[in-house]
Write a protein that holds these residues in place. Structure first.
Motif, PDB file in Angstrom:
ATOM      1  N   ILE A  12      18.755  62.341   6.760  1.00 37.58           N
ATOM      2  CA  ILE A  12      19.589  61.858   7.874  1.00 37.58           C
ATOM      3  C   ILE A  12      19.624  60.329   7.890  1.00 37.58           C
ATOM      4  O   ILE A  12      20.688  59.717   8.065  1.00 37.58           O
ATOM      5  CB  ILE A  12      19.073  62.426   9.218  1.00 37.58           C
ATOM      6  CG1 ILE A  12      19.353  63.935   9.273  1.00 37.58           C
ATOM      7  CG2 ILE A  12      19.725  61.734  10.392  1.00 37.58           C
ATOM      8  CD1 ILE A  12      18.746  64.640  10.450  1.00 37.58           C
ATOM      9  N   LEU A  13      18.469  59.722   7.663  1.00 37.93           N
ATOM     10  CA  LEU A  13      18.414  58.256   7.622  1.00 37.93           C
ATOM     11  C   LEU A  13      19.271  57.724   6.467  1.00 37.93           C
ATOM     12  O   LEU A  13      20.057  56.771   6.629  1.00 37.93           O
ATOM     13  CB  LEU A  13      16.962  57.800   7.466  1.00 37.93           C
ATOM     14  CG  LEU A  13      16.722  56.300   7.582  1.00 37.93           C
ATOM     15  CD1 LEU A  13      17.029  55.816   8.995  1.00 37.93           C
ATOM     16  CD2 LEU A  13      15.282  55.954   7.225  1.00 37.93           C
ATOM     17  N   TYR A  14      19.113  58.364   5.319  1.00 45.29           N
ATOM     18  CA  TYR A  14      19.882  57.945   4.138  1.00 45.29           C
ATOM     19  C   TYR A  14      21.396  58.086   4.394  1.00 45.29           C
ATOM     20  O   TYR A  14      22.176  57.177   4.094  1.00 45.29           O
ATOM     21  CB  TYR A  14      19.452  58.800   2.942  1.00 45.29           C
ATOM     22  CG  TYR A  14      20.480  58.928   1.857  1.00 45.29           C
ATOM     23  CD1 TYR A  14      20.769  57.864   1.005  1.00 45.29           C
ATOM     24  CD2 TYR A  14      21.171  60.134   1.666  1.00 45.29           C
ATOM     25  CE1 TYR A  14      21.727  57.994   0.005  1.00 45.29           C
ATOM     26  CE2 TYR A  14      22.122  60.264   0.676  1.00 45.29           C
ATOM     27  CZ  TYR A  14      22.402  59.190  -0.152  1.00 45.29           C
ATOM     28  OH  TYR A  14      23.341  59.316  -1.132  1.00 45.29           O
ATOM     29  N   LEU A  15      21.786  59.224   4.977  1.00 45.57           N
ATOM     30  CA  LEU A  15      23.222  59.435   5.224  1.00 45.57           C
ATOM     31  C   LEU A  15      23.751  58.472   6.282  1.00 45.57           C
ATOM     32  O   LEU A  15      24.904  58.037   6.203  1.00 45.57           O
ATOM     33  CB  LEU A  15      23.461  60.892   5.649  1.00 45.57           C
ATOM     34  CG  LEU A  15      23.248  61.925   4.530  1.00 45.57           C
ATOM     35  CD1 LEU A  15      23.300  63.337   5.097  1.00 45.57           C
ATOM     36  CD2 LEU A  15      24.299  61.770   3.435  1.00 45.57           C
ATOM     37  N   SER A  16      22.902  58.148   7.253  1.00 45.02           N
ATOM     38  CA  SER A  16      23.321  57.172   8.273  1.00 45.02           C
ATOM     39  C   SER A  16      23.621  55.824   7.632  1.00 45.02           C
ATOM     40  O   SER A  16      24.622  55.176   7.934  1.00 45.02           O
ATOM     41  CB  SER A  16      22.236  57.003   9.326  1.00 45.02           C
ATOM     42  OG  SER A  16      21.992  58.208   9.974  1.00 45.02           O
ATOM     43  N   VAL A  17      22.706  55.413   6.755  1.00 43.55           N
ATOM     44  CA  VAL A  17      22.920  54.128   6.061  1.00 43.55           C
ATOM     45  C   VAL A  17      24.157  54.212   5.164  1.00 43.55           C
ATOM     46  O   VAL A  17      24.985  53.297   5.127  1.00 43.55           O
ATOM     47  CB  VAL A  17      21.665  53.763   5.236  1.00 43.55           C
ATOM     48  CG1 VAL A  17      21.941  52.547   4.360  1.00 43.55           C
ATOM     49  CG2 VAL A  17      20.500  53.482   6.154  1.00 43.55           C
ATOM     50  N   ARG A  18      24.279  55.330   4.468  1.00 46.04           N
ATOM     51  CA  ARG A  18      25.398  55.488   3.528  1.00 46.04           C
ATOM     52  C   ARG A  18      26.756  55.476   4.236  1.00 46.04           C
ATOM     53  O   ARG A  18      27.739  54.971   3.710  1.00 46.04           O
ATOM     54  CB  ARG A  18      25.214  56.797   2.765  1.00 46.04           C
ATOM     55  CG  ARG A  18      26.202  56.985   1.649  1.00 46.04           C
ATOM     56  CD  ARG A  18      25.869  58.225   0.851  1.00 46.04           C
ATOM     57  NE  ARG A  18      27.043  58.684   0.113  1.00 46.04           N
ATOM     58  CZ  ARG A  18      27.086  59.790  -0.586  1.00 46.04           C
ATOM     59  NH1 ARG A  18      26.020  60.570  -0.672  1.00 46.04           N
ATOM     60  NH2 ARG A  18      28.179  60.141  -1.215  1.00 46.04           N
ATOM     61  N   THR A  19      26.797  56.054   5.432  1.00 44.43           N
ATOM     62  CA  THR A  19      28.079  56.147   6.124  1.00 44.43           C
ATOM     63  C   THR A  19      28.389  54.924   6.987  1.00 44.43           C
ATOM     64  O   THR A  19      29.506  54.787   7.469  1.00 44.43           O
ATOM     65  CB  THR A  19      28.124  57.397   7.035  1.00 44.43           C
ATOM     66  OG1 THR A  19      26.985  57.369   7.881  1.00 44.43           O
ATOM     67  CG2 THR A  19      28.140  58.662   6.215  1.00 44.43           C
ATOM     68  N   THR A  20      27.391  54.070   7.195  1.00 43.46           N
ATOM     69  CA  THR A  20      27.647  52.917   8.078  1.00 43.46           C
ATOM     70  C   THR A  20      27.515  51.586   7.348  1.00 43.46           C
ATOM     71  O   THR A  20      28.457  50.806   7.275  1.00 43.46           O
ATOM     72  CB  THR A  20      26.673  52.924   9.270  1.00 43.46           C
ATOM     73  OG1 THR A  20      25.343  53.021   8.775  1.00 43.46           O
ATOM     74  CG2 THR A  20      26.950  54.062  10.212  1.00 43.46           C
TER      75      THR A  20
ATOM     76  N   SER B  52      22.948  53.795  16.138  1.00 46.53           N
ATOM     77  CA  SER B  52      21.793  52.896  16.082  1.00 46.53           C
ATOM     78  C   SER B  52      21.833  52.052  14.821  1.00 46.53           C
ATOM     79  O   SER B  52      21.598  50.837  14.861  1.00 46.53           O
ATOM     80  CB  SER B  52      20.490  53.703  16.097  1.00 46.53           C
ATOM     81  OG  SER B  52      20.471  54.549  17.195  1.00 46.53           O
ATOM     82  N   VAL B  53      22.137  52.696  13.700  1.00 49.68           N
ATOM     83  CA  VAL B  53      22.218  51.949  12.436  1.00 49.68           C
ATOM     84  C   VAL B  53      23.312  50.896  12.528  1.00 49.68           C
ATOM     85  O   VAL B  53      23.135  49.749  12.102  1.00 49.68           O
ATOM     86  CB  VAL B  53      22.487  52.915  11.253  1.00 49.68           C
ATOM     87  CG1 VAL B  53      22.759  52.123   9.986  1.00 49.68           C
ATOM     88  CG2 VAL B  53      21.292  53.823  11.049  1.00 49.68           C
ATOM     89  N   ASN B  54      24.418  51.302  13.120  1.00 49.93           N
ATOM     90  CA  ASN B  54      25.524  50.343  13.289  1.00 49.93           C
ATOM     91  C   ASN B  54      25.111  49.172  14.170  1.00 49.93           C
ATOM     92  O   ASN B  54      25.455  48.031  13.909  1.00 49.93           O
ATOM     93  CB  ASN B  54      26.730  51.038  13.913  1.00 49.93           C
ATOM     94  CG  ASN B  54      27.691  51.520  12.844  1.00 49.93           C
ATOM     95  OD1 ASN B  54      27.732  50.961  11.752  1.00 49.93           O
ATOM     96  ND2 ASN B  54      28.441  52.546  13.156  1.00 49.93           N
ATOM     97  N   ALA B  55      24.355  49.491  15.242  1.00 47.77           N
ATOM     98  CA  ALA B  55      23.907  48.433  16.160  1.00 47.77           C
ATOM     99  C   ALA B  55      22.974  47.470  15.437  1.00 47.77           C
ATOM    100  O   ALA B  55      23.086  46.253  15.584  1.00 47.77           O
ATOM    101  CB  ALA B  55      23.205  49.056  17.362  1.00 47.77           C
ATOM    102  N   VAL B  56      22.060  48.037  14.635  1.00 47.89           N
ATOM    103  CA  VAL B  56      21.140  47.189  13.873  1.00 47.89           C
ATOM    104  C   VAL B  56      21.930  46.322  12.898  1.00 47.89           C
ATOM    105  O   VAL B  56      21.691  45.116  12.760  1.00 47.89           O
ATOM    106  CB  VAL B  56      20.109  48.064  13.116  1.00 47.89           C
ATOM    107  CG1 VAL B  56      19.298  47.218  12.148  1.00 47.89           C
ATOM    108  CG2 VAL B  56      19.185  48.752  14.103  1.00 47.89           C
ATOM    109  N   GLN B  57      22.899  46.957  12.250  1.00 47.72           N
ATOM    110  CA  GLN B  57      23.718  46.218  11.290  1.00 47.72           C
ATOM    111  C   GLN B  57      24.477  45.097  11.982  1.00 47.72           C
ATOM    112  O   GLN B  57      24.546  43.968  11.496  1.00 47.72           O
ATOM    113  CB  GLN B  57      24.704  47.181  10.620  1.00 47.72           C
ATOM    114  CG  GLN B  57      25.540  46.522   9.541  1.00 47.72           C
ATOM    115  CD  GLN B  57      26.708  47.391   9.136  1.00 47.72           C
ATOM    116  OE1 GLN B  57      27.023  48.370   9.797  1.00 47.72           O
ATOM    117  NE2 GLN B  57      27.354  47.023   8.045  1.00 47.72           N
TER     118      GLN B  57
END
Lengths: 159, 291
Positions: A12-20, B52-57
């Motif tokens: 999930i973490l990997y996909l979050s990074v990959r998609t954002t 959250s990832v977007n916010a961090v980014q």
């Protein structure tokens, strides 16, 4: 069950990074490496379900056709599982070649599913992702091992 | 049978999962009820994580753009500001030079039209315009004897009479403005040809010696009469702004507004002499020096 605790958050973490953060880069296929790692850890039916779950999660995250990545990952798991009878995956070089082959199998199966459903998918990313997946196999396995060890410690059991 | 299933259970499960995956692929996008629930569950966890990832980014990007990257941007900004200031200053100078050139050309054209020998001079300083710095109304120009300027030479602008030279130096001259109380100019009304003397007062110009029955009204243009051979005949002195009967004398109290914008003069034209005209008489020179 431990596989799910280890690999689902990582996926999930990997996909979050990959998609954002990095949507345009051919990042290594961590879900495939996770499934392959499960094979090397002699996961049987749980490994098959893990492959399906991670594939399904990937489909949901990436907005792809539901079932395409899960099919590719379960197929890759089956092939790796059957190959484990004759191939020794403990060798680093063999792991890298196996990752490359499994990534290509998964990528091509997803590519065929997408094409058969009328999607204009490119084939070049399949090879790029396979290459990066193969290169990062060693590092990913090391991380998976440490994560699995941490979960085992949390559970109070030795790995 | 049982042993076969047990032996190949992983393969069987895998095949079943593959078939189920293909079933999911083949179902319409809306999916089955189960699929929707699972998808919703996954998305329930996925969306906040992605946010959250977007916010961090975004935070990292903002920090980079707002602080780290701005170190160079500030330097560049300072350089650009300096460059802009220099350019603005240069632009202003060029504008001023262009305006000066235009004004000088206008004056030269005006002088050429007069067929008189004339010198364009810049105004260096003005005194007495506000009324608080004494009763004199003079200005200093940047041309003097080195340009052949002598006392009593008329000073005009395209709009009209400015005054006359009262003192000359090597490189500068003093001009007695027509609004100075010491200034007297022979004048004539353009419309009625009435004659009078335009005299400077503390608050403008008065047209003196206009009889009470005379025909003069506000708006009449007053010109130089050309009687004293100082000012060219027909140069505008001013416009009548008010006409009243004087309480003390038999004349009218006629107030004029100067034709030239005395307060905003930057260049003036000194009429040196008519072509071929003799130099100003010696007596006039002496008078000017006495003043």
């Amino acid at each position: 069950m431990r596989n799910f605790f280890v690999f689902l958050p990582i996926t999930i973490l990997y996909l979050s990074v990959r998609t954002t953060v990095l949507p345009h880069l051919p990042l290594p296929d961590i879900t495939l490496l996770a499934v392959f790692y499960a094979v090397t850890r002699r996961a049987a039916i749980s490994g098959a379900f893990l492959a399906f779950t991670l594939g399904y999660t990937e489909d949901v995250f990436l907005g792809s056709i539901i079932g395409s990545a899960s099919f590719g990952l379960v197929a890759a798991f089956s092939i790796a599982h059957l190959s484990a009878r004759w191939v020794d995956f403990s060798e680093t070089f063999v792991r890298i070649l196996a990752s490359l082959a499994l990534s290509l199998i998964k990528g091509l199966s997803v590519y065929l599913i997408l094409r058969s459903n009328g999607f204009e998918a490119g084939i070049l990313p399949v090879f790029a992702i396979a290459a990066t997946t193969a290169i990062t196999t060693g590092a990913a396995f090391s991380v998976f091992f440490r994560a699995e060890k941490a979960v085992a410690r949390f559970e109070g059991r030795a790995l | 049978m049982t042993s076969f299933v047990k032996k190949h259970r992983v393969v069987i499960v895998s095949v079943l999962l593959c078939l189920f995956s293909l079933y999911l692929v083949s179902t319409p996008r809306s999916g089955t009820g189960g699929e929707i629930i699972v998808r919703k569950v996954v998305l329930f966890f996925a969306v906040p994580l992605e946010l959250s990832v977007n916010a961090v980014q975004k935070t990292a990007k903002d920090a980079w753009n707002g602080y780290i990257f701005l170190v160079n941007v500030k330097k560049e900004n300072d350089e650009l500001k300096n460059s802009l200031n220099s350019l603005a200053e240069e632009n202003n100078k060029l504008r001023e030079e262009l305006a000066l050139k235009t004004r000088i050309e206008t004056l030269e054209d005006f002088g050429a039209g007069l067929r008189l020998k004339s010198v364009v001079a810049g105004v260096v300083s003005v005194s007495g315009l506000g009324g608080s710095s004494g009763w004199t109304r003079t200005l200093v120009i940047n041309k003097g004897e080195n340009y052949g300027i002598q006392a009593d030479m008329p000073v005009i602008s395209p709009a009209g009479v400015v005054g006359r030279i009262i003192n000359t130096g090597e490189t500068t001259s003093t001009v007695l403005l027509l609004t100075d109380p010491r200034s007297n100019i022979n004048a004539v009304a353009q419309r009625t040809r009435l004659r009078g003397i335009a005299e400077g007062t503390s608050d403008g110009i008065t047209l003196k010696y206009i009889n009470r029955p005379a025909d003069i009204a506000a708006g009449d243009v007053i010109l130089t009469a050309g009687l004293a051979d100082i000012f060219p005949k027909g140069t505008p002195i001013g416009t009548v702004v008010s006409v009243e009967d004087s309480k003390d004398t038999f004349f009218k109290d006629v107030r004029l507004k100067p034709a030239a914008d005395i307060g905003n003069l930057e260049e003036v034209l000194v009429i040196a002499a008519a072509p071929g005209a003799p130099a100003p008489p010696e007596e006039t020179k002496k008078k000017a020096k006495l003043r």
